[in-house]
Design a protein around this motif. Structure first.
Motif, PDB file in Angstrom:
ATOM      1  N   UNK A 327     -88.331 -31.749 -88.751  1.00  0.00           N
ATOM      2  CA  UNK A 327     -88.006 -30.540 -89.523  1.00  0.00           C
ATOM      3  C   UNK A 327     -88.587 -29.292 -88.863  1.00  0.00           C
ATOM      4  N   UNK A 328     -89.840 -29.383 -88.448  1.00  0.00           N
ATOM      5  CA  UNK A 328     -90.555 -28.196 -87.980  1.00  0.00           C
ATOM      6  C   UNK A 328     -90.112 -27.724 -86.595  1.00  0.00           C
ATOM      7  N   UNK A 329     -89.793 -28.657 -85.684  1.00  0.00           N
ATOM      8  CA  UNK A 329     -89.465 -28.247 -84.314  1.00  0.00           C
ATOM      9  C   UNK A 329     -88.175 -27.432 -84.253  1.00  0.00           C
ATOM     10  N   UNK A 330     -87.054 -27.912 -84.836  1.00  0.00           N
ATOM     11  CA  UNK A 330     -85.857 -27.059 -84.816  1.00  0.00           C
ATOM     12  C   UNK A 330     -86.035 -25.780 -85.621  1.00  0.00           C
ATOM     13  N   UNK A 331     -86.818 -25.848 -86.707  1.00  0.00           N
ATOM     14  CA  UNK A 331     -87.072 -24.629 -87.486  1.00  0.00           C
ATOM     15  C   UNK A 331     -87.823 -23.603 -86.649  1.00  0.00           C
ATOM     16  N   UNK A 332     -88.796 -24.067 -85.864  1.00  0.00           N
ATOM     17  CA  UNK A 332     -89.541 -23.157 -84.995  1.00  0.00           C
ATOM     18  C   UNK A 332     -88.625 -22.520 -83.952  1.00  0.00           C
ATOM     19  N   UNK A 333     -87.717 -23.314 -83.378  1.00  0.00           N
ATOM     20  CA  UNK A 333     -86.778 -22.787 -82.390  1.00  0.00           C
ATOM     21  C   UNK A 333     -85.867 -21.728 -83.003  1.00  0.00           C
ATOM     22  N   UNK A 334     -85.311 -22.022 -84.166  1.00  0.00           N
ATOM     23  CA  UNK A 334     -84.401 -21.073 -84.828  1.00  0.00           C
ATOM     24  C   UNK A 334     -85.134 -19.793 -85.197  1.00  0.00           C
ATOM     25  N   UNK A 335     -86.353 -19.900 -85.708  1.00  0.00           N
ATOM     26  CA  UNK A 335     -87.098 -18.704 -86.092  1.00  0.00           C
ATOM     27  C   UNK A 335     -87.526 -17.885 -84.883  1.00  0.00           C
ATOM     28  N   UNK A 336     -87.834 -18.554 -83.777  1.00  0.00           N
ATOM     29  CA  UNK A 336     -88.141 -17.810 -82.549  1.00  0.00           C
ATOM     30  C   UNK A 336     -86.922 -17.007 -82.101  1.00  0.00           C
TER      31      UNK A 336
END
Length: 454
Positions: A327-336
């Motif tokens: 959950x966190x890794x793709x969320x971090x990419x999208x937010x970056x």
């Protein structure tokens, strides 16, 4: 007496007809020299940018500069927060400078190839490449291949200007230059060439293959002067079994659906990048939050390459870690991306697939206890990569070149990739590289890629 004869309308020349296929055609020498020049420049650019990334990463996190996960896992909490806050501040300042270097034509390679015949603003694009390297090296959850792709595309565009190439030749050369930059950065000459044609140029045609192969080959060989000639990921040989095909048949459709959600999230981020004063504040806030969370989950730092290596070898077997990272890794990419941070999406997509495959493999091991946890991660990585890029052929070849393996997993990878691409393409026609395009531009591109019915 004058007679007017109505001549039948001549059919339009097929796209790419101006590309010389031999050395004897008019302008062939100029075109093929441009291909060689683009390959050389892309290789040099990739080597320089990669070494620069390693230097910045070493200064920011310590360690060798090549393994950010190891360095981040050993770093103190204050360093996580300080480095990521510093990255946000530098990106905000860098974006301010970049917006004053160029106006008008943007820096998206896909849009430039399809709608501007490959023309790119050189200073702004190269500046964005350098800023991308700094951001990824300091921990932004984006891919490092974005910078070599941009550099390769810019050099190809400049060479096209110098050589007086036609728009169609320029369009192809810029795609080849971008693919060559990726080839050189990861040591994947065949995969990079196919990526340039299948994903960036949008067609696989015999007249286009040779320039892409030569450009990527030259770039990769040139980069070996400074970069290692070795697979990016070291993985074991996975024995063929019926269980592997069953896993692939399960992972493929799930990966296709997850890819649809990911592509749409990327499109949301691309269409909602900050403007005005928010361009300075948003990167600091987003990367600062990433720094706080990365204290507990250092796998969120950087492009995810080190996490992929662990997953491919079954090194993250615990569902208690796989699930939050999924959950966190793709969320971090999208937010970056949403914050305006420049960077690539290739390795983050690969990482998402590896995490998904690892999680599904863990569930599969509850049914088949002897299931290797590494193979499902490889299958998931290939499936998500193919579905998010809409490039199944290049994805399969890239997986083989990145791992240095071929027949040990070719059948299940082909099955997973085919199913994932079919499912994702049925629901969502866009790829992660189409995310910036408007709905009208998407329709125009899809229409241009389809053969004419007449």
């Amino acid at each position: 007496m004058l007679r007017f004869v109505m001549r039948p309308k001549q059919p339009a020349q097929p796209d790419g007809a101006e590309i010389p296929t031999t050395l004897l055609q008019p302008g062939a020498a100029r075109f093929w020299l441009a291909v060689l020049g683009a390959g050389i420049c892309a290789g040099i650019g990739a080597a320089v940018l990669t070494k620069f990334l390693e230097l910045v990463q070493h200064l920011a996190w310590g360690g060798s500069g090549t393994h950010i996960l190891e360095a981040a896992a050993q770093a103190a909490a204050w360093r996580h927060i300080a480095v990521l806050l510093g990255a946000g501040a530098m990106i905000g300042l860098g974006q301010f400078v970049l917006t004053r270097l160029s106006t008008g034509n943007g820096i998206d390679i896909t849009a430039a190839i399809w709608f501007s015949a490959g023309r790119l603003p050189a200073l702004r694009t190269l500046g964005s490449a350098v800023l991308s390297v700094v951001g990824v090296a300091m921990g932004a959850s984006l891919g490092r291949e974005g910078a070599p792709k941009q550099a390769g595309a810019v050099f190809a565009n400049l060479i096209s200007d110098r050589g007086g190439l036609s728009d169609e030749q320029r369009r192809l050369l810029v795609a080849c230059g971008a693919g060559a930059g990726m080839s050189a950065a990861y040591g994947v000459p065949l995969g990079g060439a196919l990526f340039a044609l299948e994903v960036l140029r949008g067609m696989l045609a015999l007249r286009l293959v040779l320039p892409a192969l030569i450009c990527s080959l030259v770039a990769t060989v040139v980069s070996w002067i400074a970069l290692p000639d070795a697979p990016t990921y070291q993985i074991p040989s996975f024995p063929y079994s019926g269980t592997a095909l069953l896993l692939a048949g399960f992972i493929g459709p799930v990966a296709g659906l997850v890819s649809v959600a990911y592509v749409r999230a990327v499109a949301w981020a691309e269409h909602n990048r900050p403007v005005g004063w928010q361009r300075f504040v948003t990167p600091v806030v987003v990367l600062g939050i990433l720094g706080v969370i990365s204290v507990k989950y250092p796998q969120l730092v950087g492009n995810g390459s080190d996490a992929c290596q662990l997953l491919f070898n079954g090194g993250i077997p615990a569902a208690t870690l796989l699930l939050p990272l999924l959950v966190l890794k793709p969320a971090a990419t999208v937010l970056c991306l949403r914050s305006g941070t420049p960077g690539g999406l290739f390795t983050p997509s690969l990482t998402l697939g590896a995490l998904l495959g690892g999680m599904l493999g863990y569930l599969g091991s509850l049914i088949w206890p002897d299931t290797s946890l590494g193979l499902p991660a490889v299958l998931g990585a290939g499936a998500v990569l193919a579905a998010t890029t809409q490039g199944p052929i290049s994805a399969v070849v890239l997986i083989m070149e990145l791992t240095g393996r071929d027949r040990s997993f070719i059948a299940p990878v082909l099955l997973a990739v085919s199913l994932a691409t079919l499912v994702s393409r049925t629901v969502e026609p866009r790829s992660i590289y189409d995310a910036r395009l408007s709905d009208k531009e998407i329709k125009e591109r899809l229409a241009a890629r389809e053969p004419s019915p007449h």
